[in-house]
Design a protein around this motif. Structure first.
Motif, PDB file in Angstrom:
ATOM      1  N   ILE A  30      -8.650 -11.244   3.344  1.00 24.34           N
ATOM      2  CA  ILE A  30      -9.174 -10.981   4.672  1.00 24.34           C
ATOM      3  C   ILE A  30      -8.465  -9.752   5.207  1.00 24.34           C
ATOM      4  O   ILE A  30      -7.257  -9.752   5.382  1.00 24.34           O
ATOM      5  CB  ILE A  30      -8.957 -12.195   5.602  1.00 24.34           C
ATOM      6  N   ALA A  31      -9.228  -8.688   5.452  1.00 29.34           N
ATOM      7  CA  ALA A  31      -8.637  -7.408   5.832  1.00 29.34           C
ATOM      8  C   ALA A  31      -8.285  -7.399   7.305  1.00 29.34           C
ATOM      9  O   ALA A  31      -8.927  -6.752   8.113  1.00 29.34           O
ATOM     10  CB  ALA A  31      -9.580  -6.268   5.483  1.00 29.34           C
ATOM     11  N   ALA A  32      -7.260  -8.137   7.674  1.00 27.34           N
ATOM     12  CA  ALA A  32      -6.757  -8.164   9.044  1.00 27.34           C
ATOM     13  C   ALA A  32      -5.416  -8.866   9.012  1.00 27.34           C
ATOM     14  O   ALA A  32      -5.131  -9.645   8.100  1.00 27.34           O
ATOM     15  CB  ALA A  32      -7.730  -8.903   9.960  1.00 27.34           C
ATOM     16  N   LEU A 224       0.542 -12.861   7.139  1.00 20.86           N
ATOM     17  CA  LEU A 224       0.181 -11.721   6.300  1.00 20.86           C
ATOM     18  C   LEU A 224      -0.189 -10.557   7.198  1.00 20.86           C
ATOM     19  O   LEU A 224      -1.142 -10.643   7.973  1.00 20.86           O
ATOM     20  CB  LEU A 224      -0.999 -12.072   5.389  1.00 20.86           C
ATOM     21  N   ARG A 225       0.567  -9.482   7.121  1.00 17.69           N
ATOM     22  CA  ARG A 225       0.325  -8.302   7.946  1.00 17.69           C
ATOM     23  C   ARG A 225       0.046  -7.079   7.079  1.00 17.69           C
ATOM     24  O   ARG A 225       0.477  -6.999   5.925  1.00 17.69           O
ATOM     25  CB  ARG A 225       1.539  -7.998   8.834  1.00 17.69           C
ATOM     26  N   ALA A 226      -0.685  -6.128   7.662  1.00 15.66           N
ATOM     27  CA  ALA A 226      -0.882  -4.835   7.008  1.00 15.66           C
ATOM     28  C   ALA A 226       0.479  -4.153   6.850  1.00 15.66           C
ATOM     29  O   ALA A 226       1.426  -4.441   7.591  1.00 15.66           O
ATOM     30  CB  ALA A 226      -1.827  -3.968   7.833  1.00 15.66           C
ATOM     31  N   PRO A 227       0.625  -3.255   5.881  1.00 17.22           N
ATOM     32  CA  PRO A 227       1.919  -2.611   5.636  1.00 17.22           C
ATOM     33  C   PRO A 227       2.506  -1.956   6.893  1.00 17.22           C
ATOM     34  O   PRO A 227       1.780  -1.415   7.728  1.00 17.22           O
ATOM     35  CB  PRO A 227       1.588  -1.565   4.569  1.00 17.22           C
ATOM     36  N   LEU A 228       3.816  -2.026   6.989  1.00 11.42           N
ATOM     37  CA  LEU A 228       4.557  -1.445   8.110  1.00 11.42           C
ATOM     38  C   LEU A 228       5.323  -0.227   7.634  1.00 11.42           C
ATOM     39  O   LEU A 228       6.173  -0.319   6.746  1.00 11.42           O
ATOM     40  CB  LEU A 228       5.522  -2.480   8.691  1.00 11.42           C
ATOM     41  N   ALA A 264       4.404  -6.267   2.399  1.00  9.97           N
ATOM     42  CA  ALA A 264       4.696  -5.170   1.473  1.00  9.97           C
ATOM     43  C   ALA A 264       3.408  -4.542   0.961  1.00  9.97           C
ATOM     44  O   ALA A 264       2.414  -5.233   0.714  1.00  9.97           O
ATOM     45  CB  ALA A 264       5.523  -5.684   0.296  1.00  9.97           C
ATOM     46  N   PRO A 265       3.385  -3.215   0.803  1.00 13.18           N
ATOM     47  CA  PRO A 265       2.197  -2.552   0.244  1.00 13.18           C
ATOM     48  C   PRO A 265       1.988  -2.952  -1.217  1.00 13.18           C
ATOM     49  O   PRO A 265       2.944  -3.180  -1.951  1.00 13.18           O
ATOM     50  CB  PRO A 265       2.529  -1.062   0.358  1.00 13.18           C
ATOM     51  N   ALA A 305      -4.158  -7.513   3.867  1.00  9.15           N
ATOM     52  CA  ALA A 305      -4.415  -7.557   5.309  1.00  9.15           C
ATOM     53  C   ALA A 305      -5.020  -6.270   5.843  1.00  9.15           C
ATOM     54  O   ALA A 305      -5.589  -6.261   6.925  1.00  9.15           O
ATOM     55  CB  ALA A 305      -3.119  -7.860   6.064  1.00  9.15           C
ATOM     56  N   GLY A 306      -4.880  -5.166   5.126  1.00  8.46           N
ATOM     57  CA  GLY A 306      -5.441  -3.916   5.628  1.00  8.46           C
ATOM     58  C   GLY A 306      -4.700  -2.696   5.116  1.00  8.46           C
ATOM     59  O   GLY A 306      -3.930  -2.763   4.153  1.00  8.46           O
TER      60      GLY A 306
END
Length: 406
Positions: A30-32, A224-228, A264-265, A305-306
């Motif tokens: 899920i891309a979020a 789950l988060r997009a890369p920081l 993590a990417p 996540a994105g």
């Protein structure tokens, strides 16, 4: 039921969810930014981390009393636990930095992964039904939920001081916590009311419901988060046309396994930019600069996540020194004509340094835009110097000169 947190020699603590056992189950990414949890009704659930939208079942299957989740971001998978006995007494272990943390009822404990050392109490307090812990090693904090007392608790990871309630509110059988130190948030599930909750990690404000109540009891969360991004990519290479430029990835935050935070990417993409515009087809980590200008690279890091992007600082590339290919001096007409060229220049600037007058210094060149060939007419007798340089958005390149006399 009361319990004490236990710690083996050294800190090295790793968190786990009560009764967690991993089983690979392919999931649709899920891309979020997302939060995952298991429901006692047999479903693995997912929702948007900002609370928007409506949570959905991650799989069509109904599991048998799932209890806790973990994420394998390298394969864009969510992994759910095997069923637990009705007494919820199963245990699981996780190893990191030479430590093993065991979650169970009775009390959770740690011991060195090689079996050596003697476990000790992390705190002298007796907790009221602790279920699940999350750690923030950078801040030196450990967080947990007390199922019986309904409190979200915090203490020092080295065992100093006295643990305290993070919020004055009493939750409805909180079960497990997950934290995002960067966002300053803590998440947990309220088992009895079926609510996913969120509060400020520093204990300020009042916790809030993230979603409406679930139809069956949620337990344990994973984020789950997009890369920081932590630092910009950098461009390395020469400063003249023809240089091979390389782009680093920059720095990106890793997963915080002890916090149940995955960010993590997993993939990187590159795009080269010249004078603020994307260069068509330039999608590698290196690039040959064929033109002068201001170069930068944009790195996009992606996971389930994105996508997050970060652009480097500008790297100037200046044109090569022009070549004066031909000089035609016509003494009869007092004129001079020069043909020149330079690879990678977007234009040229020319100057003609005139003979110096007696008792005065030779004048400095006054450059102005020009193109090849450049002709000067009606020149007075004397010694001259023709100068030409390539121009680009990054500024002028080195100057080529040709002296002549009329």
């Amino acid at each position: 039921m009361s319990a004490r947190y236990r710690l083996g020699s050294g800190v090295g603590l790793v968190t786990c969810a009560l009764g967690l056992a991993l089983a690979s189950v392919t999931a649709t990414a899920i891309a979020a930014d997302s939060i995952y949890w298991s429901n006692s009704g047999g479903k693995i659930r997912v929702g948007n981390l900002n609370g928007s939208g409506t949570p959905t079942d991650l799989f069509s299957t109904s599991e048998h009393s799932p209890y806790g989740v973990a994420i394998n971001p390298q394969r864009a998978r969510s992994t759910g636990p095997t069923p637990l006995p009705a007494a919820r007494s199963a245990s699981a272990t996780s190893t990191a930095a030479g430590r093993r943390w065991t979650c169970s009822r009775p009390p959770p404990r740690t011991s060195p992964s090689d079996g050596g050392g003697t476990p000790t109490d992390l705190s002298s307090t007796s907790e009221s039904g602790p279920e699940g812990v999350a750690i923030d090693p950078a801040a030196g904090k450990i967080y947990w939920a007390n199922d019986v007392s309904g409190k979200i608790r915090v203490g020092n990871l080295n065992g100093s001081g006295t643990p305290a309630d993070l919020f004055p509110t009493t939750e409805d059988s909180p079960t497990g916590v997950a934290i995002d130190p960067t966002a300053g948030k803590i998440y947990w599930t309220n088992y009895t009311s079926g609510i996913i909750r969120v509060g400020n990690l520093n204990g300020s404000g009042t916790p809030m419901d993230l979603f409406p109540a679930e139809s069956s009891s949620p337990v344990f969360t994973a984020l789950l988060r997009a890369p920081l991004t932590l630092a910009s990519p950098t461009v390395a290479g020469g400063a003249r046309v023809g240089s091979l430029l390389s782009c680093s990835r920059g720095a990106w935050a890793g997963d915080l396994l002890g916090a149940f935070l995955y960010r993590a990417p997993q993939r990187f993409a590159y795009r080269w930019i010249r004078n603020g515009a994307d260069i068509s087809g330039a999608t590698g980590s290196s690039y040959h600069a064929a033109m002068g200008g201001k170069y930068s690279c944009r790195v996009s890091a992606a996971n389930a996540a994105g996508v997050s992007s970060r652009t480097s600082q500008v790297h100037p590339i200046k044109p090569r020194k022009p070549t004066i290919k031909r000089a035609e001096i016509n003494h009869k007409k007092s004129s001079a004509r020069f043909s020149f060229g330079s690879g990678g220049a977007s234009g040229f600037q020319c100057a003609l340094v005139k003979p110096k007058k007696k008792g005065k210094k030779r004048g400095k060149p006054k450059f102005s835009a020009c193109k090849s060939p450049k002709t000067y007419k009606h020149l007075q007798s004397g010694k001259y110097t023709f100068e030409v340089r390539g121009q680009s958005a990054a500024g002028p390149g080195p100057t080529a000169k040709r002296a002549f006399a009329i």
